[in-house]
Design a protein around this motif. Structure first.
Motif, PDB file in Angstrom:
ATOM      1  N   TYR A   1      15.721  -0.715  -1.396  1.00  0.00           N
ATOM      2  CA  TYR A   1      14.750   0.325  -1.298  1.00  0.00           C
ATOM      3  C   TYR A   1      14.001   0.157  -2.293  1.00  0.00           C
ATOM      4  CZ  TYR A   1      16.728   3.039   2.596  1.00  0.00           C
ATOM      5  OH  TYR A   1      17.156   3.452   3.573  1.00  0.00           O
ATOM      6  N   ILE A   2      12.701   0.681  -2.483  1.00  0.00           N
ATOM      7  CA  ILE A   2      12.001   0.904  -3.699  1.00  0.00           C
ATOM      8  C   ILE A   2      11.349   2.296  -3.592  1.00  0.00           C
ATOM      9  CG2 ILE A   2       9.709   0.332  -4.709  1.00  0.00           C
ATOM     10  CD1 ILE A   2      10.257  -2.756  -4.148  1.00  0.00           C
ATOM     11  N   TYR A   3      11.428   2.644  -4.925  1.00  0.00           N
ATOM     12  CA  TYR A   3      10.928   4.212  -5.090  1.00  0.00           C
ATOM     13  C   TYR A   3       9.903   4.213  -5.902  1.00  0.00           C
ATOM     14  CZ  TYR A   3      15.849   4.738  -3.404  1.00  0.00           C
ATOM     15  OH  TYR A   3      16.788   4.671  -2.285  1.00  0.00           O
ATOM     16  N   THR A   4       8.760   4.922  -5.624  1.00  0.00           N
ATOM     17  CA  THR A   4       7.715   5.040  -6.580  1.00  0.00           C
ATOM     18  C   THR A   4       7.607   6.855  -7.002  1.00  0.00           C
ATOM     19  OG1 THR A   4       6.127   5.518  -4.738  1.00  0.00           O
ATOM     20  CG2 THR A   4       6.301   3.367  -5.620  1.00  0.00           C
TER      21      THR A   4
ATOM     22  N   THR B   1       9.279   6.582  -0.837  1.00  0.00           N
ATOM     23  CA  THR B   1      10.472   5.918  -0.634  1.00  0.00           C
ATOM     24  C   THR B   1      10.057   4.626   0.388  1.00  0.00           C
ATOM     25  OG1 THR B   1      12.060   7.709  -0.914  1.00  0.00           O
ATOM     26  CG2 THR B   1      12.997   5.844   0.415  1.00  0.00           C
ATOM     27  N   TYR B   2      10.694   3.441   0.158  1.00  0.00           N
ATOM     28  CA  TYR B   2      10.326   2.186   1.085  1.00  0.00           C
ATOM     29  C   TYR B   2      11.238   1.489   1.222  1.00  0.00           C
ATOM     30  CZ  TYR B   2       5.704   3.834  -0.805  1.00  0.00           C
ATOM     31  OH  TYR B   2       4.532   4.541  -1.035  1.00  0.00           O
ATOM     32  N   TRP B   3      11.649   1.061   2.449  1.00  0.00           N
ATOM     33  CA  TRP B   3      12.597   0.268   2.800  1.00  0.00           C
ATOM     34  C   TRP B   3      12.182  -1.185   3.032  1.00  0.00           C
ATOM     35  CZ3 TRP B   3      15.645  -0.309   8.081  1.00  0.00           C
ATOM     36  CH2 TRP B   3      16.861  -1.096   7.787  1.00  0.00           C
ATOM     37  N   VAL B   4      12.637  -2.226   2.265  1.00  0.00           N
ATOM     38  CA  VAL B   4      12.161  -3.383   2.584  1.00  0.00           C
ATOM     39  C   VAL B   4      13.316  -4.215   3.200  1.00  0.00           C
ATOM     40  CG1 VAL B   4      11.200  -5.336   1.217  1.00  0.00           C
ATOM     41  CG2 VAL B   4      10.779  -3.178   0.454  1.00  0.00           C
ATOM     42  N   THR B   5      12.992  -5.076   4.098  1.00  0.00           N
ATOM     43  CA  THR B   5      13.974  -5.826   4.858  1.00  0.00           C
ATOM     44  C   THR B   5      13.420  -7.274   4.924  1.00  0.00           C
ATOM     45  OG1 THR B   5      13.214  -5.434   7.190  1.00  0.00           O
ATOM     46  CG2 THR B   5      15.196  -3.915   6.213  1.00  0.00           C
ATOM     47  N   TRP B   6      14.280  -8.216   4.932  1.00  0.00           N
ATOM     48  CA  TRP B   6      14.205  -9.770   5.165  1.00  0.00           C
ATOM     49  C   TRP B   6      15.171 -10.565   5.836  1.00  0.00           C
ATOM     50  CZ3 TRP B   6      14.446  -7.210   0.561  1.00  0.00           C
ATOM     51  CH2 TRP B   6      15.777  -7.649  -0.111  1.00  0.00           C
TER      52      TRP B   6
ATOM     53  N   GLY C   1       0.608  -1.266  -0.136  1.00  0.00           N
ATOM     54  CA  GLY C   1      -0.044  -0.094  -0.009  1.00  0.00           C
ATOM     55  C   GLY C   1       0.679   1.114  -0.122  1.00  0.00           C
ATOM     56  N   PRO C   2       0.296   2.396  -0.234  1.00  0.00           N
ATOM     57  CA  PRO C   2       0.911   3.640  -0.553  1.00  0.00           C
ATOM     58  C   PRO C   2       1.633   4.018   0.965  1.00  0.00           C
ATOM     59  CG  PRO C   2      -1.472   3.823  -0.725  1.00  0.00           C
ATOM     60  CD  PRO C   2      -1.153   2.606  -0.437  1.00  0.00           C
ATOM     61  N   THR C   3       1.128   3.493   2.147  1.00  0.00           N
ATOM     62  CA  THR C   3       1.909   3.836   3.123  1.00  0.00           C
ATOM     63  C   THR C   3       2.789   2.757   3.948  1.00  0.00           C
ATOM     64  OG1 THR C   3      -0.103   3.249   4.647  1.00  0.00           O
ATOM     65  CG2 THR C   3       0.118   5.587   4.146  1.00  0.00           C
ATOM     66  N   GLY C   4       2.964   1.717   2.833  1.00  0.00           N
ATOM     67  CA  GLY C   4       3.707   0.586   3.329  1.00  0.00           C
ATOM     68  C   GLY C   4       3.201  -0.438   3.795  1.00  0.00           C
TER      69      GLY C   4
ATOM     70  N   VAL D   1       6.475  10.029  -5.171  1.00  0.00           N
ATOM     71  CA  VAL D   1       5.011   9.729  -4.755  1.00  0.00           C
ATOM     72  C   VAL D   1       4.651   8.724  -3.830  1.00  0.00           C
ATOM     73  CG1 VAL D   1       4.133  11.262  -6.646  1.00  0.00           C
ATOM     74  CG2 VAL D   1       3.992   9.073  -6.937  1.00  0.00           C
ATOM     75  N   ASP D   2       3.597   8.745  -3.048  1.00  0.00           N
ATOM     76  CA  ASP D   2       3.129   7.421  -2.312  1.00  0.00           C
ATOM     77  C   ASP D   2       2.276   6.631  -3.426  1.00  0.00           C
ATOM     78  OD1 ASP D   2       4.789   8.134  -0.152  1.00  0.00           O
ATOM     79  OD2 ASP D   2       3.106   9.002   0.925  1.00  0.00           O
ATOM     80  N   GLU D   3       2.301   5.459  -3.533  1.00  0.00           N
ATOM     81  CA  GLU D   3       1.595   4.799  -4.596  1.00  0.00           C
ATOM     82  C   GLU D   3       1.563   3.209  -4.145  1.00  0.00           C
ATOM     83  OE1 GLU D   3      -1.079   4.511  -6.630  1.00  0.00           O
ATOM     84  OE2 GLU D   3      -0.154   6.346  -7.063  1.00  0.00           O
ATOM     85  N   TYR D   4       0.632   2.607  -4.500  1.00  0.00           N
ATOM     86  CA  TYR D   4       0.667   1.193  -4.468  1.00  0.00           C
ATOM     87  C   TYR D   4       1.835   0.729  -5.389  1.00  0.00           C
ATOM     88  CZ  TYR D   4      -3.731   0.778  -2.127  1.00  0.00           C
ATOM     89  OH  TYR D   4      -4.819   0.846  -1.113  1.00  0.00           O
ATOM     90  N   PHE D   5       2.206  -0.398  -4.949  1.00  0.00           N
ATOM     91  CA  PHE D   5       3.547  -1.141  -5.948  1.00  0.00           C
ATOM     92  C   PHE D   5       3.380  -2.682  -5.513  1.00  0.00           C
ATOM     93  CE2 PHE D   5       5.829   0.112  -2.382  1.00  0.00           C
ATOM     94  CZ  PHE D   5       6.803  -0.906  -2.187  1.00  0.00           C
TER      95      PHE D   5
END
Length: 96
Positions: free
Chosen positions: A75-78, A36-41, A9-12, A86-90
């Motif tokens: 990181y994933i940037y939309t 800007t979204y930071w994805v970790t695993w 979702g647009p807020t992560g 911009v904040d967006e679904y991805f």
């Protein structure tokens, strides 16, 4: 080859998540700032190949671009069609 996929979702927040490996259970997605979204695993034995796509609908073009991919985070940037964050679904798919 294994895979992990997620729709975000647009807020992560994760909308859907899954894959051929239970590794997806360790994924966290943090919305750091606009677009800007930071994805970790939990660390993988290799750096995964990542494909991502923004999901805005048919009225405008948006991009989702992975960056700084390591074996335990990315990181994933939309962005909109003018290059503005911009904040967006991805969605993304990781192959490893």
């Amino acid at each position: 080859m294994s895979n992990i996929f997620a729709n975000v979702g647009p807020t992560g927040g994760v909308v859907t998540i899954g894959g051929s490996s239970s590794q997806y259970e360790s994924i966290t997605i943090n919305h750091e700032s606009t677009g800007t979204y930071w994805v970790t695993w939990t660390a993988l034995p290799v750096v995964p190949a990542v494909i991502s796509s923004a999901q805005h609908g048919s009225d405008a073009s948006y991009l989702a671009t992975p960056g700084y991919v390591t074996n335990s985070s990315m990181y994933i940037y939309t962005r909109d069609n003018k290059g503005n964050l911009v904040d967006e679904y991805f969605s993304f798919v990781m192959y490893f």
